[in-house]
Scaffold this motif. Structure first.
Motif, mmCIF file in Angstrom:
data_model
loop_
_atom_site.group_PDB
_atom_site.id
_atom_site.type_symbol
_atom_site.label_atom_id
_atom_site.label_comp_id
_atom_site.label_asym_id
_atom_site.label_seq_id
_atom_site.Cartn_x
_atom_site.Cartn_y
_atom_site.Cartn_z
ATOM 1 N N HIS A 201 0.851 -1.205 0.000
ATOM 2 C CA HIS A 201 0.000 0.000 0.000
ATOM 3 C C HIS A 201 0.881 1.247 0.000
ATOM 4 O O HIS A 201 1.398 1.645 1.046
ATOM 5 N N HIS B 172 -4.587 6.385 -5.848
ATOM 6 C CA HIS B 172 -6.038 6.542 -5.712
ATOM 7 C C HIS B 172 -6.710 6.577 -7.089
ATOM 8 O O HIS B 172 -6.450 7.474 -7.893
ATOM 9 N N GLU C 134 -5.961 1.823 -5.345
ATOM 10 C CA GLU C 134 -6.851 2.021 -4.185
ATOM 11 C C GLU C 134 -8.067 2.822 -4.641
ATOM 12 O O GLU C 134 -7.945 3.998 -4.987
ATOM 13 N N HIS D 164 -12.359 2.666 1.385
ATOM 14 C CA HIS D 164 -11.326 2.449 0.367
ATOM 15 C C HIS D 164 -11.177 0.958 0.086
ATOM 16 O O HIS D 164 -11.191 0.146 1.018
ATOM 17 N N HIS E 40 -7.718 -0.550 5.187
ATOM 18 C CA HIS E 40 -7.710 0.048 6.541
ATOM 19 C C HIS E 40 -9.098 0.112 7.212
ATOM 20 O O HIS E 40 -9.636 1.194 7.447
ATOM 21 N N ASP F 261 0.820 2.501 3.516
ATOM 22 C CA ASP F 261 0.117 3.693 3.017
ATOM 23 C C ASP F 261 1.107 4.862 2.917
ATOM 24 O O ASP F 261 0.769 6.016 3.195
HETATM 25 FE FE FE Z 1 -6.962 4.900 1.939
#
Ligand code: FE
Ligand code: AMP
Ligand code: ZN
Ligand code: FE
Length: 275
Positions: free
Chosen positions: A9, A41, A66, A77, A191, A243
């Motif tokens: 991620h 994203h 994502e 997400h 998450h 992330d």
């Molecule tokens: Fe996210």
């Protein structure tokens, strides 16, 4: 032999990360990661517009993305991995998000202009090569001196319920899962600890996900357990990642969460099979 670690991620300059895909890969190699996924994203632009998939790396690169979705009026997400890079439904979903984000960004900038802030769509489009959204608007507010930090831009203007916040078009979890599966990918609930309402979680856990992102950035082990148990009960995949966003979110270091060799190779082999 050193331990196999794969961070699944991360974000690049094709969404709201500060590192280019090439820089991200170099950093990942430097810290000893054996596997990596760049999960920008709502876009595959990092894989389409840079040469990272063609280059031989000393780590395995698993394509990912994502997606932003809504469930019961709450943002969710969804990470997708190991899909066909030519998958029509997935590419169409990315296009749909591009249109959604363009319309939404225009509206948010109109709101800011209504509040006396000097900003144009051009200002944010220079800050990413793929998708643009609130983090990019926040960055412009910071650079123009309207706020002292990204956090403050969200607190004053961009967070849900604040004066420049616009929800925009809703893309459902169902539609997102359908596009991922039609493109032979694996869909992971990202998450889940960030989802506020327990009713939303209960709804999501009844949906056909392939896995849960149980390991996440600095999430304490005690919090991980709940998601590990839920994934194991369902025989779902257990994934994880940092992330990482580079300097955009400096508190999340690359490789701060990772997944096992077994899960990574399962996903990677699936990716090779469908491409
Ligand atoms: Fe996210
Ligand atoms: P968007 O997809 O355009 O709605 O932007 C969502 C992204 O903004 C999230 O993925 C976060 O990275 C970032 N974000 C959301 N809330 C905040 C906040 N309060 N402070 C800083 N970043 C935030
Ligand atoms: Zn982000
Ligand atoms: Fe992310």
């Amino acid at each position: 032999m050193s331990e196999f670690r794969a961070d699944l991620h991360t974000h690049s300059t094709f969404s709201d990360g500060s590192d280019t895909p090439e820089q991200l890969i170099l950093l990942a190699q430097k810290i000893g990661l054996k596997g990596l996924s760049i999960t920008d994203h709502d876009t595959l632009a990092a894989y389409q517009e840079s040469a990272i998939l063609e280059k031989q790396q000393s780590l395995l690169l698993l394509p990912g993305v994502e997606f932003s979705a809504m469930s019961r009026e709450e943002p969710v997400h969804i990470l997708a991995y190991a899909f066909s890079l030519q998958g029509k439904s997935l590419l169409a979903l990315c296009q749909h998000h591009k249109k959604r984000r363009e319309e939404r960004n225009i509206k948010m900038i109109e709101r800011l202009r209504g509040l006396g802030i000097d900003m144009a769509l051009n200002d944010i489009q220079t800050t990413s090569k793929g998708t643009w959204g609130r983090p990019h608007i926040a960055d412009v507010l910071l650079k123009k001196g309207y706020v002292q930090s990204i956090q403050q831009a969200f607190e004053l203007y961009l967070a849900e319920g604040k004066p420049a916040y616009v929800q925009g078009e809703v893309i459902s979890v169902e539609e997102t899962l359908k596009a991922i599966y039609e493109s032979h990918g694996k869909a992971i609930l990202a998450h889940p600890h960030l989802i506020k309402r327990s009713t939303t979680i209960r709804t999501l856990l009844k949906m056909p996900f392939s896995g849960i992102e149980c390991y996440y950035a600095r999430l304490p082990a005690a919090q991980e357990k709940k998601w590990l148990d839920l994934a194991r009960q369902r025989e779902w995949l257990i994934t994880g990642g940092s992330d990482y966003h580079g300097t955009t979110k400096p508190f999340s270091a690359l490789g701060s969460s990772w997944i096992s060799e077994e899960t990574f190779l399962y996903l990677y082999e699936h990716f090779l099979k469908v491409n």
